[in-house]
Enzyme design. Structure first.
Site, PDB file in Angstrom:
ATOM      1  N   SER A  27      58.218  10.278 107.258  1.00  0.00           N
ATOM      2  CA  SER A  27      58.269  11.702 106.908  1.00  0.00           C
ATOM      3  C   SER A  27      59.022  11.917 105.602  1.00  0.00           C
ATOM      4  CB  SER A  27      58.921  12.515 108.031  1.00  0.00           C
ATOM      5  OG  SER A  27      60.217  12.018 108.318  1.00  0.00           O
ATOM      6  N   HIS A 159      38.334  54.702 105.459  1.00  0.00           N
ATOM      7  CA  HIS A 159      37.002  54.058 105.460  1.00  0.00           C
ATOM      8  C   HIS A 159      36.544  53.742 104.031  1.00  0.00           C
ATOM      9  CE1 HIS A 159      36.587  55.578 109.652  1.00  0.00           C
ATOM     10  NE2 HIS A 159      37.257  56.598 109.157  1.00  0.00           N
ATOM     11  N   SER A 286      36.835  34.450  82.401  1.00  0.00           N
ATOM     12  CA  SER A 286      35.751  33.673  82.999  1.00  0.00           C
ATOM     13  C   SER A 286      35.355  32.597  82.009  1.00  0.00           C
ATOM     14  CB  SER A 286      34.562  34.588  83.282  1.00  0.00           C
ATOM     15  OG  SER A 286      33.366  33.845  83.296  1.00  0.00           O
ATOM     16  N   LYS A 292      34.919  39.102  80.829  1.00  0.00           N
ATOM     17  CA  LYS A 292      35.616  39.200  82.110  1.00  0.00           C
ATOM     18  C   LYS A 292      37.129  39.125  81.986  1.00  0.00           C
ATOM     19  CE  LYS A 292      34.279  39.363  85.789  1.00  0.00           C
ATOM     20  NZ  LYS A 292      33.687  38.336  86.654  1.00  0.00           N
ATOM     21  N   GLU A 299      43.903  37.948  93.837  1.00  0.00           N
ATOM     22  CA  GLU A 299      42.923  37.260  94.688  1.00  0.00           C
ATOM     23  C   GLU A 299      43.550  36.062  95.400  1.00  0.00           C
ATOM     24  OE1 GLU A 299      38.714  37.199  92.800  1.00  0.00           O
ATOM     25  OE2 GLU A 299      40.141  37.385  91.172  1.00  0.00           O
ATOM     26  N   GLN A 331      57.961  16.223 114.375  1.00  0.00           N
ATOM     27  CA  GLN A 331      58.017  15.911 112.946  1.00  0.00           C
ATOM     28  C   GLN A 331      56.944  16.680 112.176  1.00  0.00           C
ATOM     29  OE1 GLN A 331      59.030  11.874 111.704  1.00  0.00           O
ATOM     30  NE2 GLN A 331      57.025  11.744 110.763  1.00  0.00           N
TER      31      GLN A 331
END
Ligand code: ARG
Length: 466
Positions: A27, A159, A286, A292, A299, A331
């Site tokens: 670990s 809504h 983009s 863009k 996000e 662990q």
């Protein structure tokens, strides 16, 4: 003969474990980050062993100094972790004992089972404080954005349909309230994390006269009233991880709130809403479409919620079938716990930074909030004040809305004569309800988005967060 590691299984086992087994069971690759808390715990344990007469002062001091040196080397990135030593506890103890022979006495009355429970509690205690600071900072960023745009109105939505006008600040303060409850949950969790398990041994405490109070006090395991907090059952102390589950649950709910905030930001940044402009440094482009500008921080804040939920489910599943007491399954708690802590902390920080670099498009907000249909309920309230039952008023205003729709005019452009043909209860003052400014001044119930009430709430939060 090959020199044995100071921590050896040689007494009981004839063979060392295979490389494959070592790789599967180690670990250190992730629990190394508990190093500082492991060292603090060992220092406190050593001082206690001295106090009860197990460690002469010289040896105790040598151990503390040795641990201190190791800590500095780890911090400087100069310490070599050894996978064959399995975990953080053995890595540090083995190196200490190599340097300071008295290190062989450090594990007196202690097991890795109570040691790891201690380390994780110490680590999480700090982590909660760091997270609380980040949340307060995000709350401040929300309040600042509200204050900078104190006069900006937007439609409130149900809504995702336009419902009634609200101050932007009111919308933002909704998140401040959610985040405050997250802080309360984390504080509550903190009180149960802040209990010292050391002295529980592997499962059944120790026959040595360990001074648990001393260790706990030294490590700050005290409540707000200064009362020392000790676990009261050794079997429970080494085997439960409910404090970690609680943190991951509080973290999951925090992630929900962050994700909802992110979703609003994503909508607002779209051309369809166009309410906000996020600064270039907090958006991405983009690779294909040159025009863009994407709200990637928001996000990812929304997307990372998935792993935070998953971590909670992993921990619950990990614990549900464990027989008493410590089982190596435990662990598996660490990576999930670390991931939740890292994820919610980073997300909180980045959202705050992004909001500090976001401006409102006031013209677009004003145009959207100026839609008179948002005040249709105010027109019904007007009729109620004239003595009409609300159900009837709702119906009458429904007819008004239908007429406006049919004649293609905004609600506030209907004439007194037109209103009168629908219901005689409409007076000449009826169209006055469409004055947005007076409409907002009227919503002054506690918690409502009225002009005075929102100013009051902004001031309250400003004060509370300062
Ligand atoms: N690395 C172990 C864990 O994280 C430490 C405790 C090991 N105890 C044991 N008895 N093998 O749980």
């Amino acid at each position: 003969m090959k020199k044995k590691s100071p921590i050896s299984r040689g007494g009981r086992f004839a063979h060392e474990i295979s490389a494959d087994v070592a790789q599967f069971t180690e670990s250190i690759s992730f629990d190394w980050r508990l190093w500082m808390h492991d060292i603090f715990g060992s220092m406190a344990h050593a001082e206690m062993l001295h106090q009860i007469g197990v460690l002469p002062k010289k040896e105790m001091l040598a151990i503390v100094r040795g641990l201190d040196d190791i800590g500095m080397e780890i911090q400087a990135g100069r310490f070599r972790w050894k996978r064959e030593l399995e975990d953080i506890h053995m890595n540090i103890e083995a190196e200490l004992t190599r340097r300071v022979p008295a290190g062989a006495k450090l594990h007196t009355g202690r097991s890795r089972n109570d040691q790891v429970a201690l380390d994780v509690r110490l680590w999480l205690r700090d982590e909660i404080i760091f997270l609380l600071r980040e949340i307060a900072d995000l709350q401040r960023a929300l309040v600042s954005l509200g204050e900078k745009n104190a006069d900006v109105l937007i439609p409130g939505y149900t809504h995702l349909q336009r419902a009634q006008p609200v101050y932007l600040a009111h919308h933002l303060l909704a998140y401040v309230e959610m985040l405050e409850r997250d802080c309360e949950r984390l504080w509550d969790c903190h009180s149960r994390v802040n209990v010292c398990p050391l002295g529980s041994g592997a499962i059944a405490g120790s026959t040595l006269p360990l001074n648990r109070e001393l260790v706990a006090k030294r490590l700050g395991f005290v409540d707000a009233g200064g009362k020392v907090q000790l676990t009261q059952n050794s079997m429970d102390a080494v085997s439960d991880r409910d404090f970690a589950v609680e943190f991951c649950a509080a973290g999951a709910l925090l992630a929900v709130h962050l994700s909802r905030l992110a979703e609003d930001v994503i909508l607002w940044a779209s051309a369809e809403f166009n309410f906000i402009r996020i600064a270039d440094a907090y958006t991405t482009g983009s690779s294909l479409m040159p025009q863009k500008k994407n709200p990637d921080i928001a996000e990812l804040a929304r997307g990372k919620t998935g792993r935070v939920f998953g971590n909670l489910m992993s921990l619950l599943t990990l614990l549900k079938g464990l027989p008493m007491t410590y089982n190596r399954d435990l662990q598996e708690d660490k990576e999930r716990l670390f991931d939740t802590a890292d994820t919610v902390r980073a997300t909180t920080r980045l959202l705050a930074a992004m909001l500090r670099n976001t401006n409102m498009n006031k013209a677009a907000c004003e145009a959207a909030a100026g839609d008179p249909a948002l005040l249709a309920t105010d027109l019904a309230d007007y009729l109620v004040k004239k003595g009409m039952p609300f159900r009837q008023a709702h119906h009458v205003v429904g007819v008004v809305v239908a007429l406006a729709e049919k004649t293609g005019q905004p609600l506030n452009k209907l004439t007194f004569a037109e209103l009168q043909t629908i219901d005689k209860a409409f007076g000449r003052d009826a169209l006055g309800v469409f004055n947005l400014k007076t409409a907002m001044a009227k919503r002054n119930l506690t918690g409502a988005p009225g002009t005075k009430e929102v100013a009051k709430q902004l001031a309250r939060w400003r004060e509370q967060l300062s």
